[in-house]
Design a protein around this motif. Sequence first.
Motif, PDB file in Angstrom:
ATOM      1  N   UNK A 195     -30.819 -57.857  -1.844  1.00  0.00           N
ATOM      2  CA  UNK A 195     -30.196 -57.842  -3.167  1.00  0.00           C
ATOM      3  C   UNK A 195     -29.203 -56.679  -3.255  1.00  0.00           C
ATOM      4  N   UNK A 196     -28.148 -56.856  -4.027  1.00  0.00           N
ATOM      5  CA  UNK A 196     -27.119 -55.831  -4.178  1.00  0.00           C
ATOM      6  C   UNK A 196     -27.718 -54.591  -4.840  1.00  0.00           C
ATOM      7  N   UNK A 197     -27.671 -53.459  -4.140  1.00  0.00           N
ATOM      8  CA  UNK A 197     -28.273 -52.231  -4.658  1.00  0.00           C
ATOM      9  C   UNK A 197     -27.563 -51.712  -5.902  1.00  0.00           C
ATOM     10  N   UNK A 198     -26.296 -52.017  -6.050  1.00  0.00           N
ATOM     11  CA  UNK A 198     -25.575 -51.583  -7.256  1.00  0.00           C
ATOM     12  C   UNK A 198     -26.072 -52.338  -8.480  1.00  0.00           C
ATOM     13  N   UNK A 199     -26.391 -53.581  -8.299  1.00  0.00           N
ATOM     14  CA  UNK A 199     -26.874 -54.405  -9.411  1.00  0.00           C
ATOM     15  C   UNK A 199     -28.382 -54.219  -9.632  1.00  0.00           C
ATOM     16  N   UNK A 200     -29.096 -53.970  -8.553  1.00  0.00           N
ATOM     17  CA  UNK A 200     -30.546 -53.785  -8.631  1.00  0.00           C
ATOM     18  C   UNK A 200     -30.901 -52.450  -7.967  1.00  0.00           C
ATOM     19  N   UNK A 201     -30.695 -51.345  -8.684  1.00  0.00           N
ATOM     20  CA  UNK A 201     -30.856 -50.018  -8.064  1.00  0.00           C
ATOM     21  C   UNK A 201     -32.293 -49.590  -7.812  1.00  0.00           C
ATOM     22  N   UNK A 202     -33.243 -50.346  -8.325  1.00  0.00           N
ATOM     23  CA  UNK A 202     -34.642 -49.995  -8.103  1.00  0.00           C
ATOM     24  C   UNK A 202     -35.453 -51.268  -7.864  1.00  0.00           C
ATOM     25  N   UNK A 203     -36.380 -51.190  -6.907  1.00  0.00           N
ATOM     26  CA  UNK A 203     -37.244 -52.317  -6.586  1.00  0.00           C
ATOM     27  C   UNK A 203     -38.691 -51.829  -6.528  1.00  0.00           C
ATOM     28  N   UNK A 204     -39.583 -52.662  -7.028  1.00  0.00           N
ATOM     29  CA  UNK A 204     -41.023 -52.405  -6.875  1.00  0.00           C
ATOM     30  C   UNK A 204     -41.519 -53.335  -5.774  1.00  0.00           C
ATOM     31  N   UNK A 205     -42.009 -52.743  -4.689  1.00  0.00           N
ATOM     32  CA  UNK A 205     -42.503 -53.518  -3.551  1.00  0.00           C
ATOM     33  C   UNK A 205     -44.025 -53.643  -3.666  1.00  0.00           C
ATOM     34  N   UNK A 206     -44.529 -54.855  -3.850  1.00  0.00           N
ATOM     35  CA  UNK A 206     -45.980 -55.053  -3.908  1.00  0.00           C
ATOM     36  C   UNK A 206     -46.431 -55.794  -2.653  1.00  0.00           C
ATOM     37  N   UNK A 207     -47.431 -55.224  -1.994  1.00  0.00           N
ATOM     38  CA  UNK A 207     -47.977 -55.711  -0.716  1.00  0.00           C
ATOM     39  C   UNK A 207     -46.876 -56.300   0.172  1.00  0.00           C
ATOM     40  N   UNK A 208     -45.847 -55.509   0.483  1.00  0.00           N
ATOM     41  CA  UNK A 208     -44.676 -56.068   1.172  1.00  0.00           C
ATOM     42  C   UNK A 208     -44.970 -56.548   2.586  1.00  0.00           C
ATOM     43  N   UNK A 209     -44.338 -57.643   2.947  1.00  0.00           N
ATOM     44  CA  UNK A 209     -44.337 -58.116   4.328  1.00  0.00           C
ATOM     45  C   UNK A 209     -43.377 -57.245   5.119  1.00  0.00           C
ATOM     46  N   UNK A 210     -43.819 -56.761   6.265  1.00  0.00           N
ATOM     47  CA  UNK A 210     -42.938 -55.957   7.117  1.00  0.00           C
ATOM     48  C   UNK A 210     -42.285 -56.823   8.188  1.00  0.00           C
ATOM     49  N   UNK A 211     -43.109 -57.611   8.883  1.00  0.00           N
ATOM     50  CA  UNK A 211     -42.604 -58.587   9.856  1.00  0.00           C
ATOM     51  C   UNK A 211     -43.380 -59.885   9.654  1.00  0.00           C
ATOM     52  N   UNK A 212     -42.745 -61.033   9.797  1.00  0.00           N
ATOM     53  CA  UNK A 212     -43.406 -62.310   9.479  1.00  0.00           C
ATOM     54  C   UNK A 212     -44.627 -62.630  10.335  1.00  0.00           C
ATOM     55  N   UNK A 213     -44.725 -62.048  11.532  1.00  0.00           N
ATOM     56  CA  UNK A 213     -45.812 -62.402  12.445  1.00  0.00           C
ATOM     57  C   UNK A 213     -47.061 -61.538  12.256  1.00  0.00           C
TER      58      UNK A 213
END
Length: 345
Positions: free
Chosen positions: A138-156
């Motif tokens: 996502x464009x960081x200028x438009x979305x300057x902050x993100x909340x990452x919940x239980x993020x996937x790091x690699x699909x495998x």
Amino acid sequence: MKTGLLAFAILFVSAVSFAEVHYLPLGPGKVLAYEYVEVSPSAPTLILLPGVNRGLSSNDTSVRLLIQQGWNLLLPSLPAHPKSIQGLKLSESPYFTYDSSVRSPDFANDVSELVHALGILRAVPVTLSYTSSVGAYLDAKEFPHIIETVPMAVPTESDPDAAKTAELWESWFKLNPFMAPFWIRQFRDQAYTSHWHKTVDKNLSADSDFYGENPRVSDIKKGYVTIARAAEDFDFTKWDFHSEQRTRDFVFAENENPERLKNQVEVLKRYLATGKPVRVILVQNVGHVLPTENPEVYAATLGLLLRQSRRAQTQFAVVSTAKSVESIEWKDRSALDAWIKENQR
């Protein structure tokens, strides 16, 4: 007065439990299903990005609790998810049946188009597992902050043994550099197809209405293959957080898959190395599907991160109940480093 406000909240949540699913046309054979709940024009909008299986709904307990808190909510699916597929005309073939080039940045563009179409000006994306691979683009200028919940790091990471076997096979394919790209593509797509065909059939066997009325089963299976393929080269543990003009908060689950948690810690360490501000919350006694396993804590945690300003460059807290979120005890970087060290053993 409080009784009246509570009654209003109950009535309002009851009303949105039947929020209508809308569809944004994005091109031939392509629509994006979403629900949009606007509670207060002055409040920011939480974009609750979907997991790999589905998007959140206004019927989900965590969503209803967030509505009670007064947040505006945008609940999108991805264009390849079952709910979006159901929005197509019967005569339409889904776009991904003739386009195998769909990747995570494309899904990020789809979300941005939805936000623009609705005229939303203040939005905070909240990723959920798989959609860390979408939020990252996502464009960081438009979305300057993100909340990452239980993020996937690699699909495998959900099946490391299978991943090692696949890596071995692909290393053999690469001995023939001319044919390797074709063989690897076929090998991966067969694996995705096998997994998702079994998953969809199992879900339908347990509940014939799992994907709604008269589901397009063949297209749903192809849609999941598209979603799997879209993120196959994503690796959050190598993401360049330094050059990205964006801040993040992280929410982790204590009973996470060990391989996934190890990768999440690597992502966090890479982010911490930038010196950017961050809040990290560890939820105890809960596994990967946090919004389902403990919706009260999930909603309380998101509300806190939106409502409360940072008090230090790095803040770390451990919670177990919604009440513990309300009386959260923030710790400093040393406590976070100790937790990281504990999870590297």
